[in-house]
Design an enzyme around this catalytic site. Structure first.
Site, PDB file in Angstrom:
ATOM      1  N   LYS A  20       0.855  -1.189   0.000  1.00 52.42           N
ATOM      2  CA  LYS A  20       0.000   0.000   0.000  1.00 52.42           C
ATOM      3  C   LYS A  20       0.888   1.235   0.000  1.00 52.42           C
ATOM      4  O   LYS A  20       1.886   1.288   0.723  1.00 52.42           O
ATOM      5  CB  LYS A  20      -0.882   0.035   1.251  1.00 52.42           C
ATOM      6  N   ASP A  72      -7.410 -13.689   4.128  1.00 51.65           N
ATOM      7  CA  ASP A  72      -7.299 -12.776   5.278  1.00 51.65           C
ATOM      8  C   ASP A  72      -8.024 -13.399   6.466  1.00 51.65           C
ATOM      9  O   ASP A  72      -8.712 -14.400   6.313  1.00 51.65           O
ATOM     10  CB  ASP A  72      -7.897 -11.410   4.913  1.00 51.65           C
TER      11      ASP A  72
END
Lengths: 297, 297
Positions: free
Chosen positions: B191, B218
């Site tokens: 990110k 996740d």
């Protein structure tokens, strides 16, 4: 060291916290509080509690479990932030009526609640727990505050012809305390079950209530069934005014309406629960302050 | 000694408890459960847990605080009833994302929850806690069960051209575990924040996703924002099918709809939370059984 009063996460707790802080001349701290989109609670203290005596006021009102967990989160926050003493005031202590195993397989719910509070608080004070003996489940210092004489003082009954009644013999000590303060007679109701119809009847043990102003005193009004029955009997026997005095006015369903329309003149309650429109509330903030003073700076 | 599985007070817990009891060939006990008119919870065990290993299954679903307090009440009931071992399974462990003080004055909420469970349970097992390190707050034996290879086995991916992606480097070990089982490549998203616009951009570190089937793995999907962004990038880069695999599918607001309409082909989740219509669930009962077996008779 300083005393800081931290108001809990509901309006009832905010009101008492404000009044308590005022009585103690202590700082009042209002936590930041929100609920995440998934339903989890979030709390944060915007005040510095380091080395303080931090007094969390959290009345365990509906939703009780949320109130309890928030008290745990506040306890963790004040401990994490370095408070020297963690004091919890639960004006209304939920689950205190499940104080023994009535049927096999049940928990002693109040034990569970008090045990988990012991993890985070070293002093706990509450307004009139259902059975004082339950406070043994809190492993640290626990204080039961009985508000009846304080309430009577604030109300200022001026009747010359007054008497106090307990709905049953189990709660007779509340009537004794109040009658001693008012310097009047007291009595209790005897309940009997009709052996044929199964109907439960109530009658005062010996007091003649005719023409008298009667205060029916109890720890809690829930659906109000017993007090309604008591009222009807007292009215039939010629009692003049009927006052109800309780620590905790739950007044579930239409109990408030039912009691007032059947002859109750006034309901007096401590401000430990959400307010009903026709009840007269007595703020217990100053009373809590007085009972805590020995433990504060 | 015998093992008894006690199903918790919500439907998610009932389903897992039933499956767990089945896998363990253990007795299944369903507590009597009600809510009093004032909002307090009541539980009672209709089974004899004396001298047993009592395994309470309670997924801490919304309303989380109610689920937590009911787990405490069940803990008190099994202890009171003479269980020799008290084991708590929280398939979904609420509050595990507040695992440190992000802003001064906050609690470590998961510490509070695990601390109070320590009062009543001597073993706790959960499906994939947000950060495994948080389990240190439970003072007894704690087990984190990672379901990814089990889930992959049940799903039976048959693509020859598959790769696993983690939404960020912090969760990379989940991708490693899964890719090792599937014998395929793995990578993670980087990110970055644009220094002028402030916009957050994501890109895969080095994996070429073109023509590949990608599993984004996740621990939890909440509002699905990160996974949505990941999906859009993967689609733009020519990924073929996109599968999402999580332990806990909260899918708040319209996350489910958003993900499926933006290119996600399948969402696989453990059955730890209330069901959404388009998600494929994998029952973790047998997996929990396997992980508990060392502690049971």
């Amino acid at each position: 060291m300083k005393n800081i009063v931290i108001s809990g996460t509901n309006m009832v707790s905010e009101e008492i916290a404000k009044s308590l802080a005022n009585s103690l001349s202590a700082e009042l701290c209002k936590p930041i509080y929100k609920v995440f989109p998934d339903g989890e609670s979030y709390v944060r203290l915007p005040c510095n509690v380091k080395d303080s005596k931090a007094i969390v006021v959290q009345s365990l009102i509906n939703p009780q479990d949320k109130s309890i967990i928030e008290a745990i989160l506040l306890g963790d926050a004040i401990k994490e932030s370095g408070a020297k003493d963690q004091i919890l005031i639960t004006p209304y202590l939920a689950y205190s009526r499940q104080d023994k195993v009535f049927l096999e397989g049940e928990p002693i719910s109040i034990r569970g609640i008090l045990k988990i509070f012991s993890d985070y608080y070293n002093i706990l004070a509450t307004i009139e727990i259902h059975k004082e003996d339950s406070l043994k489940f809190f492993n640290k210092k626990a204080i039961n505050i009985r508000p009846y004489t304080y309430m009577a003082e604030k109300i200022g009954f001026d009747s010359k012809n007054i008497a106090v009644l307990s709905p049953d013999i189990g709660a007779i000590d509340r009537a004794k305390i109040l009658s001693s303060y008012l310097n009047c007679e007291y009595d209790y109701f005897i309940k009997a079950r009709d052996r044929i119809t199964g109907e439960i009847t109530m009658q005062t043990k010996e007091l003649d209530v005719k023409g008298k102003d009667i205060i029916v005193v109890d720890d809690i009004i829930s659906t109000g069934g017993t007090i309604l029955k008591a009222t009807q009997i007292l009215k039939n026997q010629g009692a003049r005014n009927i006052y109800v005095m309780v620590s905790h006015a739950l007044l579930l369903e239409n109990a408030e309406e039912k009691l007032f329309s059947n002859g109750v003149n006034k309901i007096y309650a401590a401000n430990t629960l959400p307010k009903k429109s026709k009840v007269d509330y007595i703020d217990v903030g100053p009373l809590i302050a007085k009972n805590l003073s020995a433990y504060l700076d």
